[in-house]
Design a protein around this motif. Structure first.
Motif, PDB file in Angstrom:
ATOM      1  N   ILE A 246       6.752  -6.453  32.978  1.00  0.00           N
ATOM      2  CA  ILE A 246       7.091  -5.322  32.111  1.00  0.00           C
ATOM      3  C   ILE A 246       6.449  -5.429  30.579  1.00  0.00           C
ATOM      4  O   ILE A 246       6.935  -6.061  29.924  1.00  0.00           O
TER       5      ILE A 246
ATOM      6  N   THR B 277       5.726  -3.572  27.474  1.00  0.00           N
ATOM      7  CA  THR B 277       6.296  -2.889  26.554  1.00  0.00           C
ATOM      8  C   THR B 277       5.336  -2.455  25.621  1.00  0.00           C
ATOM      9  O   THR B 277       5.568  -1.493  24.899  1.00  0.00           O
TER      10      THR B 277
ATOM     11  N   ILE C 271       5.839   0.153  30.011  1.00  0.00           N
ATOM     12  CA  ILE C 271       6.559   1.199  29.325  1.00  0.00           C
ATOM     13  C   ILE C 271       6.141   1.199  27.875  1.00  0.00           C
ATOM     14  O   ILE C 271       6.648   0.418  26.904  1.00  0.00           O
TER      15      ILE C 271
ATOM     16  N   LEU D 146      11.822   2.801  33.583  1.00  0.00           N
ATOM     17  CA  LEU D 146      12.503   1.731  33.529  1.00  0.00           C
ATOM     18  C   LEU D 146      13.631   1.581  34.565  1.00  0.00           C
ATOM     19  O   LEU D 146      13.795   0.670  35.274  1.00  0.00           O
TER      20      LEU D 146
ATOM     21  N   PHE E 275       9.792  -9.500  30.462  1.00  0.00           N
ATOM     22  CA  PHE E 275       9.511  -8.321  29.536  1.00  0.00           C
ATOM     23  C   PHE E 275       8.645  -9.103  28.554  1.00  0.00           C
ATOM     24  O   PHE E 275       8.786  -9.982  28.192  1.00  0.00           O
TER      25      PHE E 275
ATOM     26  N   LEU F  32      14.501  -3.665  25.578  1.00  0.00           N
ATOM     27  CA  LEU F  32      14.312  -3.361  26.821  1.00  0.00           C
ATOM     28  C   LEU F  32      15.148  -4.449  27.722  1.00  0.00           C
ATOM     29  O   LEU F  32      15.797  -4.171  28.870  1.00  0.00           O
TER      30      LEU F  32
END
Length: 280
Positions: free
Chosen positions: A35, A37, A133, A149, A166, A178
């Motif tokens: 993920i 960010t 994200i 998310l 993340f 997150l």
């Protein structure tokens, strides 16, 4: 810690190709979902991360851009590197850009011999899954990105064989925020909001609240408000709820409910919600 040991997630700063390979090995046999960010443009040259920075050093070069156009523009910027710098390019350590001392030597890139990739291309080439994200440095993601998310967290929760990793640039602000939201969605029924926030801050070994920059104070306040509100959402729309509504749908119902409370407070009439849309 309650609920944390059964939660398969981790966080870090921006990784290299070698570090990604190590992460895949460490999390095997679970499937790895990265993920990302980072909102700012970034990519890889021969497996080493490279980034673009705004002149103000806030990683805010894309702060006004719609999220859906960032990947395509990023791909174009990466593709232009060999023609823009035909004789190669020397890239300083990222720590130097941040104004901190660094012992890492600059990297010299000869684009005739360099493999340029986006992060998504690298991650998928290594057999892992990828979700972006895009979030401004020091800030919170938009509600639309939070919807993305939450939807992904709900999807992978049903499989049980996915490890979430993340990352942002430095592995502290956006990563921790997150990860905190993910922790809340999994554990709001077992752990208090303040305790979830505290343990995620301890995991990153850096308390962002010590900074004194005025702009960061404003952004921290926005993130704090987000975490308090998201915790309410997580309690009312838990991970295992089959008919859970999205974050933005819940916010709209919450705003409607609060508006009715305000409108009826002076008349003495009890507030009501639309049929089928009553707040929990």
């Amino acid at each position: 810690m309650t609920g944390l040991h059964g939660l398969s997630l981790s966080g870090s700063e921006q990784f290299s190709e070698r570090q990604l390979e190590e992460l895949i090995t460490l999390t095997h046999p679970k499937r790895l979902l990265i993920i990302d960010t980072r909102q700012e443009f970034h990519g890889f040259a021969n497996g080493e991360p490279i980034s673009w920075f705004a002149a103000d050093n806030y990683n805010w070069g894309n702060v006004e851009k719609p999220a859906d156009i960032i990947p395509a523009k990023e791909t174009k910027k990466l593709a232009k590197l060999p023609t823009k710098f035909p004789f190669g390019l020397t890239i300083e350590s990222g720590n130097v850009v941040k104004g901190k001392a660094s012992s890492a030597p600059p990297k010299a890139l000869d684009f005739g011999e360099v493999k340029i990739e986006t992060e998504e291309e690298l991650v998928k080439r290594k057999g892992a899954a990828y979700l972006r994200i895009p979030t401004p440095d020091h800030a919170r993601p938009t509600d639309a990105e939070i919807d993305k998310l939450v939807s992904e967290l709900r999807n992978v929760a049903h499989t049980g064989d996915v490890h979430l990793h993340f990352h942002c640039r430095g592995g502290m602000g956006r990563t921790t925020l997150l990860m905190t939201l993910a922790d809340m969605l999994h554990n709001s029924d077992k752990v208090q909001c303040a305790h979830i926030i505290e343990r995620q801050i301890r995991l990153r070994r850096h308390d962002e609240s010590t900074t004194s920059k005025a702009v960061k104070k404003v952004l921290r306040s926005e993130k704090s408000e987000l975490m308090d509100t998201f915790f309410q959402y997580a309690k009312e729309q838990p991970l295992e709820k089959a008919d859970a509504i999205s974050w933005t749908e819940w916010l709209a119902l919450k705003a409607h409910h609060e508006h009715q409370m305000f409108d009826t407070s002076s008349s003495g009439m009890p507030p009501t919600a639309p049929p089928g849309n009553r707040m929990p």
